[in-house]
Write a protein that holds these residues in place. Structure first.
Motif, PDB file in Angstrom:
ATOM      1  N   ALA A  31       0.831  -1.207   0.000  1.00 30.59           N
ATOM      2  CA  ALA A  31       0.000   0.000   0.000  1.00 30.59           C
ATOM      3  C   ALA A  31       0.865   1.257   0.000  1.00 30.59           C
ATOM      4  O   ALA A  31       0.592   2.220  -0.723  1.00 30.59           O
ATOM      5  CB  ALA A  31      -0.927  -0.016   1.216  1.00 30.59           C
ATOM      6  N   TRP A  32       1.923   1.254   0.799  1.00 32.17           N
ATOM      7  CA  TRP A  32       2.824   2.413   0.848  1.00 32.17           C
ATOM      8  C   TRP A  32       3.501   2.627  -0.499  1.00 32.17           C
ATOM      9  O   TRP A  32       3.566   3.768  -1.002  1.00 32.17           O
ATOM     10  CB  TRP A  32       3.874   2.179   1.931  1.00 32.17           C
ATOM     11  CG  TRP A  32       4.933   3.247   1.970  1.00 32.17           C
ATOM     12  CD1 TRP A  32       4.833   4.467   2.550  1.00 32.17           C
ATOM     13  CD2 TRP A  32       6.245   3.172   1.391  1.00 32.17           C
ATOM     14  NE1 TRP A  32       6.001   5.180   2.393  1.00 32.17           N
ATOM     15  CE2 TRP A  32       6.889   4.404   1.667  1.00 32.17           C
ATOM     16  CE3 TRP A  32       6.932   2.196   0.687  1.00 32.17           C
ATOM     17  CZ2 TRP A  32       8.182   4.675   1.250  1.00 32.17           C
ATOM     18  CZ3 TRP A  32       8.220   2.469   0.274  1.00 32.17           C
ATOM     19  CH2 TRP A  32       8.840   3.685   0.554  1.00 32.17           C
ATOM     20  N   ALA A  33       3.995   1.548  -1.124  1.00 30.61           N
ATOM     21  CA  ALA A  33       4.669   1.666  -2.419  1.00 30.61           C
ATOM     22  C   ALA A  33       3.702   2.134  -3.496  1.00 30.61           C
ATOM     23  O   ALA A  33       4.042   2.966  -4.350  1.00 30.61           O
ATOM     24  CB  ALA A  33       5.296   0.326  -2.798  1.00 30.61           C
ATOM     25  N   GLY A  34       2.466   1.610  -3.460  1.00 26.25           N
ATOM     26  CA  GLY A  34       1.478   2.017  -4.453  1.00 26.25           C
ATOM     27  C   GLY A  34       1.093   3.473  -4.314  1.00 26.25           C
ATOM     28  O   GLY A  34       0.988   4.197  -5.319  1.00 26.25           O
ATOM     29  N   LEU A  35       0.892   3.945  -3.074  1.00 24.85           N
ATOM     30  CA  LEU A  35       0.547   5.346  -2.858  1.00 24.85           C
ATOM     31  C   LEU A  35       1.705   6.265  -3.243  1.00 24.85           C
ATOM     32  O   LEU A  35       1.498   7.356  -3.783  1.00 24.85           O
ATOM     33  CB  LEU A  35       0.162   5.567  -1.391  1.00 24.85           C
ATOM     34  CG  LEU A  35      -1.165   4.952  -0.948  1.00 24.85           C
ATOM     35  CD1 LEU A  35      -1.336   5.077   0.554  1.00 24.85           C
ATOM     36  CD2 LEU A  35      -2.333   5.612  -1.670  1.00 24.85           C
ATOM     37  N   ARG A  36       2.927   5.815  -2.973  1.00 22.52           N
ATOM     38  CA  ARG A  36       4.097   6.628  -3.326  1.00 22.52           C
ATOM     39  C   ARG A  36       4.229   6.772  -4.839  1.00 22.52           C
ATOM     40  O   ARG A  36       4.549   7.855  -5.344  1.00 22.52           O
ATOM     41  CB  ARG A  36       5.340   5.994  -2.741  1.00 22.52           C
ATOM     42  CG  ARG A  36       6.601   6.828  -2.943  1.00 22.52           C
ATOM     43  CD  ARG A  36       7.793   6.150  -2.322  1.00 22.52           C
ATOM     44  NE  ARG A  36       8.991   6.968  -2.469  1.00 22.52           N
ATOM     45  CZ  ARG A  36      10.200   6.607  -2.081  1.00 22.52           C
ATOM     46  NH1 ARG A  36      10.378   5.423  -1.508  1.00 22.52           N
ATOM     47  NH2 ARG A  36      11.238   7.401  -2.252  1.00 22.52           N
ATOM     48  N   ARG A  37       3.967   5.676  -5.537  1.00 22.51           N
ATOM     49  CA  ARG A  37       4.057   5.721  -7.003  1.00 22.51           C
ATOM     50  C   ARG A  37       2.954   6.601  -7.581  1.00 22.51           C
ATOM     51  O   ARG A  37       3.154   7.309  -8.570  1.00 22.51           O
ATOM     52  CB  ARG A  37       3.950   4.297  -7.558  1.00 22.51           C
ATOM     53  CG  ARG A  37       4.104   4.209  -9.064  1.00 22.51           C
ATOM     54  CD  ARG A  37       4.031   2.767  -9.521  1.00 22.51           C
ATOM     55  NE  ARG A  37       4.177   2.645 -10.956  1.00 22.51           N
ATOM     56  CZ  ARG A  37       5.334   2.552 -11.595  1.00 22.51           C
ATOM     57  NH1 ARG A  37       6.454   2.583 -10.914  1.00 22.51           N
ATOM     58  NH2 ARG A  37       5.390   2.441 -12.904  1.00 22.51           N
ATOM     59  N   TRP A  38       1.785   6.580  -6.925  1.00 28.60           N
ATOM     60  CA  TRP A  38       0.639   7.335  -7.436  1.00 28.60           C
ATOM     61  C   TRP A  38       0.759   8.822  -7.094  1.00 28.60           C
ATOM     62  O   TRP A  38       0.488   9.693  -7.918  1.00 28.60           O
ATOM     63  CB  TRP A  38      -0.644   6.746  -6.838  1.00 28.60           C
ATOM     64  CG  TRP A  38      -1.880   7.520  -7.151  1.00 28.60           C
ATOM     65  CD1 TRP A  38      -2.284   7.998  -8.367  1.00 28.60           C
ATOM     66  CD2 TRP A  38      -2.889   7.927  -6.227  1.00 28.60           C
ATOM     67  NE1 TRP A  38      -3.471   8.657  -8.263  1.00 28.60           N
ATOM     68  CE2 TRP A  38      -3.869   8.631  -6.956  1.00 28.60           C
ATOM     69  CE3 TRP A  38      -3.066   7.748  -4.858  1.00 28.60           C
ATOM     70  CZ2 TRP A  38      -5.001   9.161  -6.351  1.00 28.60           C
ATOM     71  CZ3 TRP A  38      -4.207   8.272  -4.260  1.00 28.60           C
ATOM     72  CH2 TRP A  38      -5.148   8.969  -5.006  1.00 28.60           C
ATOM     73  N   THR A  78       3.233  10.893   2.342  1.00 21.59           N
ATOM     74  CA  THR A  78       3.189  11.419   3.706  1.00 21.59           C
ATOM     75  C   THR A  78       2.846  10.346   4.734  1.00 21.59           C
ATOM     76  O   THR A  78       3.001  10.576   5.932  1.00 21.59           O
ATOM     77  CB  THR A  78       2.143  12.551   3.797  1.00 21.59           C
ATOM     78  OG1 THR A  78       0.866  12.049   3.372  1.00 21.59           O
ATOM     79  CG2 THR A  78       2.545  13.715   2.922  1.00 21.59           C
ATOM     80  N   LEU A  79       2.360   9.197   4.287  1.00 20.67           N
ATOM     81  CA  LEU A  79       2.004   8.116   5.202  1.00 20.67           C
ATOM     82  C   LEU A  79       3.130   7.092   5.250  1.00 20.67           C
ATOM     83  O   LEU A  79       3.568   6.592   4.216  1.00 20.67           O
ATOM     84  CB  LEU A  79       0.710   7.427   4.756  1.00 20.67           C
ATOM     85  CG  LEU A  79      -0.556   8.286   4.756  1.00 20.67           C
ATOM     86  CD1 LEU A  79      -1.737   7.466   4.263  1.00 20.67           C
ATOM     87  CD2 LEU A  79      -0.844   8.837   6.141  1.00 20.67           C
ATOM     88  N   SER A  80       3.584   6.763   6.435  1.00 18.30           N
ATOM     89  CA  SER A  80       4.641   5.769   6.581  1.00 18.30           C
ATOM     90  C   SER A  80       4.042   4.365   6.542  1.00 18.30           C
ATOM     91  O   SER A  80       2.845   4.182   6.803  1.00 18.30           O
ATOM     92  CB  SER A  80       5.376   5.970   7.904  1.00 18.30           C
ATOM     93  OG  SER A  80       4.528   5.631   8.986  1.00 18.30           O
ATOM     94  N   PRO A  81       4.847   3.344   6.223  1.00 17.64           N
ATOM     95  CA  PRO A  81       4.335   1.965   6.255  1.00 17.64           C
ATOM     96  C   PRO A  81       3.794   1.576   7.624  1.00 17.64           C
ATOM     97  O   PRO A  81       2.831   0.813   7.721  1.00 17.64           O
ATOM     98  CB  PRO A  81       5.570   1.130   5.875  1.00 17.64           C
ATOM     99  CG  PRO A  81       6.438   2.063   5.098  1.00 17.64           C
ATOM    100  CD  PRO A  81       6.220   3.410   5.707  1.00 17.64           C
ATOM    101  N   LEU A  82       4.396   2.116   8.705  1.00 16.90           N
ATOM    102  CA  LEU A  82       3.912   1.797  10.049  1.00 16.90           C
ATOM    103  C   LEU A  82       2.512   2.344  10.284  1.00 16.90           C
ATOM    104  O   LEU A  82       1.663   1.685  10.892  1.00 16.90           O
ATOM    105  CB  LEU A  82       4.871   2.352  11.102  1.00 16.90           C
ATOM    106  CG  LEU A  82       6.226   1.644  11.216  1.00 16.90           C
ATOM    107  CD1 LEU A  82       7.095   2.341  12.256  1.00 16.90           C
ATOM    108  CD2 LEU A  82       6.031   0.175  11.584  1.00 16.90           C
ATOM    109  N   LEU A  83       2.263   3.565   9.813  1.00 18.72           N
ATOM    110  CA  LEU A  83       0.945   4.173   9.974  1.00 18.72           C
ATOM    111  C   LEU A  83      -0.095   3.426   9.143  1.00 18.72           C
ATOM    112  O   LEU A  83      -1.229   3.192   9.595  1.00 18.72           O
ATOM    113  CB  LEU A  83       0.997   5.643   9.568  1.00 18.72           C
ATOM    114  CG  LEU A  83      -0.162   6.532  10.031  1.00 18.72           C
ATOM    115  CD1 LEU A  83      -0.316   6.476  11.539  1.00 18.72           C
ATOM    116  CD2 LEU A  83       0.043   7.955   9.559  1.00 18.72           C
TER     117      LEU A  83
END
Length: 326
Positions: free
Chosen positions: A60-67, A72-77
């Motif tokens: 989810a973090w990688a997908g949001l970063r690419r998009w 601003t959201l860390s993988p932990l959050l």
């Protein structure tokens, strides 16, 4: 004289994303497009697994970063948002495969009914107030967590009391369980398991508390509150377990239903058909047609059906064994 800092509008984007991510594990709903039975078999499986949580968080973090580019959201959050969904499912009686894909065992804490308006209000009301009382948003968010924890503590204490009453009534039972019922955190279904049969009843630990029953039609409430009594006037039912069926061979659907149903009981049996239900979903309660029933039409070519609710059903004839992860 110091100049006031310019007001910066609150960026709600990350918060909206977190809310959406808390619902992400239920993406397994898409399996319904394959078949209803496939959905039931895998619901609360891989997407709800604690073992898979780090992978889903990173994806989810990688997908949001690419998009979005800058993330601003860390993988932990993100992981915390997904974990909240899993934990809120875990406190119900449906069952969640938290160890998938290593195991299809379904954990259930049996603390809160699957739809509990009071528990939902503990979370949602402070957050809704925060939409209008913006200066107190942080305090209201903390109060939502405090109310949620207080409600779960109350449910845990009520659950322990219900278990103690069951053990006292049936001290020689193989095992006992207390399942939450609708409308009130003080309504419990008590179950004592014996070889070949179950003892069950409905308990109201606080008869003077109406809970949320006033929010629903009287007929609907009476259907679920039928034969619910205080601890001093319990009325126990003796229900035959599905394991007591005397059949010459394994019938279609039985292996799947043994895996799915936690407390499978025989509801009807004659020369033409067999119908079973699960105590988790109201099986055996007078005047109630429970959900998730197994119906086997006998004859030279037996067929099995999973009756979801009412007339909705799925064929189980070809499901000769429950799902195995590995």
């Amino acid at each position: 004289m110091a100049r006031a800092l310019p007001h910066r509008p609150l960026n709600r984007g990350p918060f909206i994303l977190l809310v959406l991510l808390t619902m992400a594990p239920d993406a397994d709903f898409l399996l319904k497009f394959i078949s209803d039975t496939t959905y039931l078999e895998h619901h609360r499986g891989l997407t709800h697994s604690l073992l898979m949580l780090p992978l889903w968080s990173w994806l989810a973090w990688a997908g949001l970063r690419r998009w979005q580019g800058e993330q601003t959201l860390s993988p932990l959050l993100i992981g915390a948002a997904l974990l909240m969904h899993i934990m809120l499912d875990l406190i119900t009686s449906f069952g969640t495969m938290i160890l998938a894909p290593l195991s299809d065992w379904r954990a259930a804490l049996d603390l809160v009914y699957i739809v509990d308006p009071l528990f939902s209000a503990c979370l949602l009301l402070p957050l809704l107030i925060g939409l209008f009382w913006k200066r107190r948003r942080r305090a209201l968010a903390v109060s939502a967590l405090v109310l949620m924890c207080a409600y779960l503590i109350m449910a845990t204490l009520a659950h322990r009391q219900a278990l103690a009453i069951t053990r006292s009534a049936w001290p020689e039972a193989d095992s006992v369980a207390a399942l939450p019922m609708p409308f009130s955190p003080f309504h419990w279904q008590l179950i004592a398991s014996y070889p070949g049969h179950y003892q069950r009843c409905s308990l109201n630990l606080w008869p003077h508390f109406s809970g949320t029953s006033r929010l629903f039609p009287t007929a609907f409430v009476q259907r679920y509150n039928a034969n619910i009594h205080s601890a001093e006037h319990l009325q126990w039912q003796d229900l035959p377990a599905m394991s007591s069926l005397k059949v010459q061979r394994e019938l279609p659907g039985m292996a799947f239903y043994r895996w799915f149903a936690r407390f499978p009981v025989i509801l009807e049996q004659d020369d033409r058909h067999i119908e079973c239900g699960d105590l988790r979903f109201g099986a055996g309660v007078a005047g109630q047609r429970s959900a998730f029933r197994l119906r086997i039409d006998l004859g030279s070519n037996p067929k099995a059906w999973l009756i979801w609710r009412g007339e909705s059903k799925s064929e189980l004839t070809q499901r000769t064994a429950p799902f195995q992860w590995l």
